[in-house]
Design a protein around this motif. Sequence first.
Motif, PDB file in Angstrom:
ATOM      1  N   ARG A 114      74.943 -42.729 -40.614  1.00 39.45           N
ATOM      2  CA  ARG A 114      74.024 -42.196 -41.606  1.00 39.45           C
ATOM      3  C   ARG A 114      73.723 -40.752 -41.253  1.00 39.45           C
ATOM      4  NH1 ARG A 114      69.051 -45.917 -43.338  1.00 39.45           N
ATOM      5  NH2 ARG A 114      68.753 -44.014 -44.561  1.00 39.45           N
ATOM      6  N   THR A 115      73.969 -39.860 -42.184  1.00 42.33           N
ATOM      7  CA  THR A 115      73.765 -38.442 -41.911  1.00 42.33           C
ATOM      8  C   THR A 115      72.363 -37.983 -42.282  1.00 42.33           C
ATOM      9  OG1 THR A 115      74.646 -37.871 -44.087  1.00 42.33           O
ATOM     10  CG2 THR A 115      76.208 -37.941 -42.253  1.00 42.33           C
ATOM     11  N   ASP A 116      71.575 -38.881 -42.894  1.00 43.69           N
ATOM     12  CA  ASP A 116      70.251 -38.483 -43.351  1.00 43.69           C
ATOM     13  C   ASP A 116      69.145 -38.938 -42.411  1.00 43.69           C
ATOM     14  OD1 ASP A 116      69.428 -41.192 -45.644  1.00 43.69           O
ATOM     15  OD2 ASP A 116      70.640 -41.180 -43.817  1.00 43.69           O
ATOM     16  N   ARG A 117      69.520 -39.399 -41.246  1.00 45.26           N
ATOM     17  CA  ARG A 117      68.521 -39.970 -40.360  1.00 45.26           C
ATOM     18  C   ARG A 117      68.749 -39.503 -38.931  1.00 45.26           C
ATOM     19  NH1 ARG A 117      65.280 -44.082 -41.840  1.00 45.26           N
ATOM     20  NH2 ARG A 117      63.973 -44.931 -40.196  1.00 45.26           N
ATOM     21  N   THR A 118      67.649 -39.262 -38.215  1.00 51.14           N
ATOM     22  CA  THR A 118      67.714 -38.929 -36.793  1.00 51.14           C
ATOM     23  C   THR A 118      67.212 -40.125 -35.999  1.00 51.14           C
ATOM     24  OG1 THR A 118      67.315 -36.595 -37.246  1.00 51.14           O
ATOM     25  CG2 THR A 118      66.950 -37.357 -34.999  1.00 51.14           C
ATOM     26  N   TYR A 119      67.924 -40.491 -34.967  1.00 49.41           N
ATOM     27  CA  TYR A 119      67.591 -41.665 -34.175  1.00 49.41           C
ATOM     28  C   TYR A 119      67.038 -41.277 -32.815  1.00 49.41           C
ATOM     29  CZ  TYR A 119      70.566 -43.910 -37.633  1.00 49.41           C
ATOM     30  OH  TYR A 119      71.115 -44.354 -38.807  1.00 49.41           O
ATOM     31  N   ALA A 120      66.102 -42.051 -32.323  1.00 45.88           N
ATOM     32  CA  ALA A 120      65.774 -41.974 -30.901  1.00 45.88           C
ATOM     33  C   ALA A 120      66.983 -42.520 -30.145  1.00 45.88           C
ATOM     34  CB  ALA A 120      64.539 -42.816 -30.602  1.00 45.88           C
ATOM     35  N   MET A 121      67.263 -41.934 -28.994  1.00 47.64           N
ATOM     36  CA  MET A 121      68.454 -42.329 -28.240  1.00 47.64           C
ATOM     37  C   MET A 121      68.060 -42.690 -26.811  1.00 47.64           C
ATOM     38  SD  MET A 121      70.909 -41.767 -30.509  1.00 47.64           S
ATOM     39  CE  MET A 121      72.453 -41.608 -29.618  1.00 47.64           C
ATOM     40  N   GLY A 122      68.755 -43.643 -26.256  1.00 47.53           N
ATOM     41  CA  GLY A 122      68.428 -44.052 -24.894  1.00 47.53           C
ATOM     42  C   GLY A 122      69.628 -44.564 -24.136  1.00 47.53           C
ATOM     43  N   TRP A 123      69.446 -44.711 -22.843  1.00 48.59           N
ATOM     44  CA  TRP A 123      70.478 -45.239 -21.959  1.00 48.59           C
ATOM     45  C   TRP A 123      69.906 -46.394 -21.149  1.00 48.59           C
ATOM     46  CZ3 TRP A 123      75.515 -43.819 -22.074  1.00 48.59           C
ATOM     47  CH2 TRP A 123      75.835 -42.618 -22.705  1.00 48.59           C
ATOM     48  N   PHE A 124      70.693 -47.425 -21.055  1.00 49.74           N
ATOM     49  CA  PHE A 124      70.397 -48.573 -20.206  1.00 49.74           C
ATOM     50  C   PHE A 124      71.608 -48.794 -19.304  1.00 49.74           C
ATOM     51  CE2 PHE A 124      66.582 -50.600 -22.094  1.00 49.74           C
ATOM     52  CZ  PHE A 124      66.445 -49.786 -23.206  1.00 49.74           C
ATOM     53  N   ARG A 125      71.437 -49.579 -18.265  1.00 54.44           N
ATOM     54  CA  ARG A 125      72.584 -49.906 -17.413  1.00 54.44           C
ATOM     55  C   ARG A 125      72.467 -51.338 -16.915  1.00 54.44           C
ATOM     56  NH1 ARG A 125      71.203 -46.007 -12.188  1.00 54.44           N
ATOM     57  NH2 ARG A 125      69.450 -47.238 -11.377  1.00 54.44           N
ATOM     58  N   GLN A 126      73.597 -51.883 -16.581  1.00 53.04           N
ATOM     59  CA  GLN A 126      73.641 -53.249 -16.071  1.00 53.04           C
ATOM     60  C   GLN A 126      74.655 -53.329 -14.949  1.00 53.04           C
ATOM     61  OE1 GLN A 126      74.357 -56.265 -19.045  1.00 53.04           O
ATOM     62  NE2 GLN A 126      73.523 -57.871 -17.733  1.00 53.04           N
ATOM     63  N   ALA A 127      74.158 -53.623 -13.774  1.00 46.34           N
ATOM     64  CA  ALA A 127      75.023 -53.803 -12.618  1.00 46.34           C
ATOM     65  C   ALA A 127      75.480 -55.260 -12.542  1.00 46.34           C
ATOM     66  CB  ALA A 127      74.269 -53.428 -11.338  1.00 46.34           C
ATOM     67  N   PRO A 128      76.590 -55.528 -11.881  1.00 48.61           N
ATOM     68  CA  PRO A 128      77.073 -56.908 -11.774  1.00 48.61           C
ATOM     69  C   PRO A 128      76.015 -57.843 -11.210  1.00 48.61           C
ATOM     70  CG  PRO A 128      78.734 -55.384 -11.005  1.00 48.61           C
ATOM     71  CD  PRO A 128      77.493 -54.565 -11.234  1.00 48.61           C
ATOM     72  N   GLY A 129      75.774 -58.937 -11.909  1.00 47.52           N
ATOM     73  CA  GLY A 129      74.822 -59.935 -11.445  1.00 47.52           C
ATOM     74  C   GLY A 129      73.362 -59.589 -11.679  1.00 47.52           C
ATOM     75  N   LYS A 130      73.133 -58.480 -12.362  1.00 48.68           N
ATOM     76  CA  LYS A 130      71.750 -58.066 -12.605  1.00 48.68           C
ATOM     77  C   LYS A 130      71.473 -57.950 -14.096  1.00 48.68           C
ATOM     78  CE  LYS A 130      71.089 -55.584  -8.261  1.00 48.68           C
ATOM     79  NZ  LYS A 130      70.602 -54.308  -7.632  1.00 48.68           N
ATOM     80  N   GLU A 131      70.199 -57.893 -14.437  1.00 45.94           N
ATOM     81  CA  GLU A 131      69.815 -57.732 -15.821  1.00 45.94           C
ATOM     82  C   GLU A 131      69.962 -56.269 -16.252  1.00 45.94           C
ATOM     83  OE1 GLU A 131      66.528 -61.340 -16.209  1.00 45.94           O
ATOM     84  OE2 GLU A 131      65.911 -59.251 -16.413  1.00 45.94           O
ATOM     85  N   ARG A 132      70.090 -56.090 -17.539  1.00 47.07           N
ATOM     86  CA  ARG A 132      70.148 -54.735 -18.074  1.00 47.07           C
ATOM     87  C   ARG A 132      68.801 -54.060 -17.849  1.00 47.07           C
ATOM     88  NH1 ARG A 132      72.877 -53.812 -23.861  1.00 47.07           N
ATOM     89  NH2 ARG A 132      74.419 -55.058 -22.722  1.00 47.07           N
ATOM     90  N   GLU A 133      68.846 -52.799 -17.410  1.00 54.15           N
ATOM     91  CA  GLU A 133      67.613 -52.084 -17.138  1.00 54.15           C
ATOM     92  C   GLU A 133      67.610 -50.726 -17.827  1.00 54.15           C
ATOM     93  OE1 GLU A 133      67.183 -51.283 -12.967  1.00 54.15           O
ATOM     94  OE2 GLU A 133      68.923 -49.963 -12.890  1.00 54.15           O
ATOM     95  N   PHE A 134      66.424 -50.268 -18.134  1.00 53.80           N
ATOM     96  CA  PHE A 134      66.238 -48.980 -18.780  1.00 53.80           C
ATOM     97  C   PHE A 134      66.550 -47.852 -17.792  1.00 53.80           C
ATOM     98  CE2 PHE A 134      64.500 -45.730 -21.375  1.00 53.80           C
ATOM     99  CZ  PHE A 134      63.722 -44.927 -20.542  1.00 53.80           C
ATOM    100  N   VAL A 135      67.169 -46.796 -18.319  1.00 50.56           N
ATOM    101  CA  VAL A 135      67.474 -45.624 -17.499  1.00 50.56           C
ATOM    102  C   VAL A 135      66.722 -44.398 -18.012  1.00 50.56           C
ATOM    103  CG1 VAL A 135      69.287 -44.046 -16.727  1.00 50.56           C
ATOM    104  CG2 VAL A 135      69.758 -46.505 -16.887  1.00 50.56           C
TER     105      VAL A 135
END
Length: 124
Positions: free
Chosen positions: A26-47
């Motif tokens: 969509r070219t008419d919208r701006t999104y908040a953007m973020g990064w998360f990560r997930q290490a082997p055997g661990k839950e996804r976490e916010f970065v």
Amino acid sequence: VQVVEFGGGWVQAGGSLTLSCAASGRTDRTYAMGWFRQAPGKEREFVSAISRSGGTRYNADSVKGRFIISRDSAQNTVLLQMNSLKPEDTADYYCAAAENTPTIVTDNSEWNYWGQGTQVTVSS
């Protein structure tokens, strides 16, 4: 909306790596953007995250002072510059986009769109 990450790879401890991400559809919208990560055997976490305007940045304590997030709002692209990398930063990194800046940026459920992930490996 499609979210695509670029730039993962292998790096030695102490090195740097930059990830990029683009949200398209969509070219008419701006999104908040973020990064998360997930290490082997661990839950996804916010970065890290950045608001729709780019005026507010959020960082997990584990990456403060080392990772820098920036964006081009007109293009809905975001960069994550990762410096002084540590072996514990090894993970799959996921980019996320939200139609409104999340109230709780660390909450996965507040992000609307996700990329497939890119792998980052930091060797000691």
